[in-house]
Scaffold this motif. Structure first.
Motif, PDB file in Angstrom:
ATOM      1  N   ASN A 181       0.815  -1.212   0.000  1.00 17.84           N
ATOM      2  CA  ASN A 181       0.000   0.000   0.000  1.00 17.84           C
ATOM      3  C   ASN A 181       0.850   1.264   0.000  1.00 17.84           C
ATOM      4  OD1 ASN A 181      -2.448  -1.348  -0.093  1.00 17.84           O
ATOM      5  ND2 ASN A 181      -2.677  -1.430   2.132  1.00 17.84           N
ATOM      6  N   GLU A 184       1.660   2.529  -3.440  1.00 19.87           N
ATOM      7  CA  GLU A 184       0.538   3.084  -4.211  1.00 19.87           C
ATOM      8  C   GLU A 184       0.484   2.483  -5.618  1.00 19.87           C
ATOM      9  OE1 GLU A 184       1.003   7.309  -4.052  1.00 19.87           O
ATOM     10  OE2 GLU A 184       0.411   7.419  -1.939  1.00 19.87           O
ATOM     11  N   PRO A 185       0.258   1.186  -5.716  1.00 18.97           N
ATOM     12  CA  PRO A 185       0.293   0.524  -7.032  1.00 18.97           C
ATOM     13  C   PRO A 185      -0.954   0.786  -7.869  1.00 18.97           C
ATOM     14  CG  PRO A 185      -0.358  -1.034  -5.337  1.00 18.97           C
ATOM     15  CD  PRO A 185      -0.008   0.246  -4.628  1.00 18.97           C
ATOM     16  N   ASP A 186      -0.782   0.689  -9.190  1.00 15.63           N
ATOM     17  CA  ASP A 186      -1.933   0.676 -10.096  1.00 15.63           C
ATOM     18  C   ASP A 186      -2.481  -0.742 -10.217  1.00 15.63           C
ATOM     19  OD1 ASP A 186      -1.860   3.474 -10.987  1.00 15.63           O
ATOM     20  OD2 ASP A 186       0.060   2.914 -11.876  1.00 15.63           O
ATOM     21  N   VAL A 188      -1.733  -4.956  -8.695  1.00 17.64           N
ATOM     22  CA  VAL A 188      -0.992  -5.871  -7.831  1.00 17.64           C
ATOM     23  C   VAL A 188      -1.092  -7.283  -8.396  1.00 17.64           C
ATOM     24  CG1 VAL A 188      -0.838  -6.914  -5.533  1.00 17.64           C
ATOM     25  CG2 VAL A 188      -1.334  -4.467  -5.766  1.00 17.64           C
ATOM     26  N   LYS A 216      -4.717  -1.759  -1.457  1.00 15.94           N
ATOM     27  CA  LYS A 216      -5.278  -0.686  -2.282  1.00 15.94           C
ATOM     28  C   LYS A 216      -4.579  -0.678  -3.639  1.00 15.94           C
ATOM     29  CE  LYS A 216      -6.301   2.277   1.715  1.00 15.94           C
ATOM     30  NZ  LYS A 216      -5.830   1.324   2.749  1.00 15.94           N
ATOM     31  N   SER A 217      -5.367  -0.799  -4.695  1.00 18.27           N
ATOM     32  CA  SER A 217      -4.817  -0.837  -6.045  1.00 18.27           C
ATOM     33  C   SER A 217      -5.851  -0.295  -7.025  1.00 18.27           C
ATOM     34  CB  SER A 217      -4.442  -2.282  -6.417  1.00 18.27           C
ATOM     35  OG  SER A 217      -4.085  -2.381  -7.775  1.00 18.27           O
ATOM     36  N   GLU A 218      -5.406   0.553  -7.918  1.00 18.78           N
ATOM     37  CA  GLU A 218      -6.303   1.201  -8.880  1.00 18.78           C
ATOM     38  C   GLU A 218      -7.094   0.177  -9.705  1.00 18.78           C
ATOM     39  OE1 GLU A 218      -8.054   4.345 -11.100  1.00 18.78           O
ATOM     40  OE2 GLU A 218      -6.863   4.408  -9.262  1.00 18.78           O
ATOM     41  N   VAL A 221      -6.387  -6.606  -7.594  1.00 23.03           N
ATOM     42  CA  VAL A 221      -5.366  -7.580  -7.211  1.00 23.03           C
ATOM     43  C   VAL A 221      -5.642  -8.886  -7.948  1.00 23.03           C
ATOM     44  CG1 VAL A 221      -4.268  -8.809  -5.299  1.00 23.03           C
ATOM     45  CG2 VAL A 221      -5.248  -6.530  -4.910  1.00 23.03           C
ATOM     46  N   SER A 375       8.423  -3.455  -6.920  1.00 25.68           N
ATOM     47  CA  SER A 375       7.735  -2.375  -7.632  1.00 25.68           C
ATOM     48  C   SER A 375       8.273  -2.318  -9.060  1.00 25.68           C
ATOM     49  CB  SER A 375       7.966  -1.048  -6.909  1.00 25.68           C
ATOM     50  OG  SER A 375       7.405   0.020  -7.638  1.00 25.68           O
TER      51      SER A 375
END
Length: 379
Positions: A181, A184-186, A188, A216-218, A221, A375
């Motif tokens: 988290n 701040e990934p787009d 996972v 939290k991922s845009e 997952v 990352s």
């Protein structure tokens, strides 16, 4: 595998383990006799035998609490055993060479045997202690990967080999999720070995589900199956992942925001099987992929990379643990084309990233490798 082959395999493993355990037990006892001349041999055999048998007792039909305790003890004993074997063998080899070269007199004096044994034991304590300490840390690793324009600017976070159910795995999961988290990934990607063979070894599945749901991922997952994600509790594993809001890609693909294609492979060598599901031929799926978009593949085990041609842009893998503890890295480096890091065979081949994983299998130790969260910055 036929029953005969299995019996032969088990017999060879038990023979090797028995011989190794006898060698180490004898070396420790000889050293203790020099330190404590009146040591009780029977007491020693009982204590040493308990630890030596802990690895085998895990496979016996014992009550859950006892089996869990034996699994915990056996996991640590596995790492201790490896280093005791390594350092006692080195000590014996050094003494033999020095005696052959007549640097030390023969017969070998008890003082030399005592010093060699002490060195082996102290080195084992040092390596094991560091390994336990290092296995409780999470390292962040970053790669910048050139990609087609559609996917440029996207950040993928890769983890693999959580081995939930293994010693300290659930405790470590909280740190893994926190690191994910913070990046701040787009997107996972969890590239296999989410579990450690048996779902029932998880102590608190509901807490693990809540932790995984908190990622939290845009764009969500996604996961793929590793060789330890099968067996008798496979259906429980699948339900767990559904509750955790992790979408499994079983030789399936998904288009992410019209920017890239994410394709997840089923592992070719599941332990206990995937409930009858088997890995498909790559050509079946490639024919249906939109090759105008960059294609990212999650394939747990980084073998047979030649099956992927220039239509694939990036392969995400794990499995190797980078050997987990030295000298295991020398073995994985010899077995795999790439056992860790970034690799590309040539300009027409896909780029490959192999992570050492975010958890441990067997011994809860890391020497010469790290638990990591990766990352990947696409540009």
């Amino acid at each position: 595998m036929s029953k005969i082959a299995m019996i032969i395999g088990v017999t060879l493993i038990l023979t090797f383990y028995g011989g190794t355990s006898f060698y180490i037990g004898r070396k420790i006892y000889q050293w203790l006799k020099l330190l404590i001349p009146h040591i009780n041999g029977t007491t020693y055999v009982v204590i040493y035998g308990f630890f030596a048998l802990s690895l085998i007792m895990v496979f016996l039909p014992l009550p859950t609490a006892i089996k869990g305790l034996m699994s915990w003890i056996g996991s640590y004993w596995m790492g201790i055993l490896i280093y005791l074997l390594l350092f006692f063998l080195v000590a014996d080899l050094v003494i033999w060479l020095l005696s052959i070269l007549k640097i030390i007199p023969t017969p070998i004096s008890p003082n030399i045997h005592f010093s060699a044994g002490l060195a082996a034991i102290l080195l084992t304590i040092s390596f094991v202690s560091y390994g336990i300490y290092n296995a409780n840390r999470i390292k962040n690793v970053s790669y910048d990967i050139e990609m087609e324009e559609n996917a440029a600017g996207m950040k993928i976070v890769l983890v693999s080999d959580l081995h939930l159910g293994a010693v300290n795995s659930e405790k470590r999961l909280e740190n893994v999720v926190e690191n994910i988290n913070n990046l701040e990934p787009d997107l996972v990607c969890i590239a296999g070995d989410i579990f450690n063979d048996d779902f029932n070894t998880l102590k608190n599945p509901e807490k693990a589900i809540d932790l995984l749901k908190s990622i939290k991922s845009e764009y969500g997952v996604y996961g793929s199956l590793g060789n330890h994600d099968g067996g008798k509790t496979f259906n429980q594993m699948i339900k767990f992942l559904e509750k955790s809001e992790i979408r499994l890609l079983n030789d399936e693909y998904v288009v992410i925001d019209e920017r890239l294609v994410l394709f997840g492979r089923v592992d070719p060598s599941p332990i206990g099987g995937f409930g009858g599901m088997e890995r498909k031929e790559i050509t079946e799926i490639l024919a249906s992929l939109d090759t105008t978009l960059p294609i990212v593949v999650m394939d747990h085990t980084p073998t047979n990379l030649e099956q992927y041609g220039d239509e694939i842009d990036l392969i995400l893998a794990g499995h190797t643990h980078r050997g987990q503890i030295f000298p295991g890295n020398l073995i994985t480096n010899a077995i795999f084309d790439v056992d860790y890091g970034h690799y590309q065979k040539d300009a027409d081949s896909p780029q490959v990233i192999v992570t050492s994983g975010a958890g441990t299998w067997g011994m809860p130790m890391r020497v010469g490798s790290n638990n990591e969260v990766v990352s990947i910055n696409l540009y």
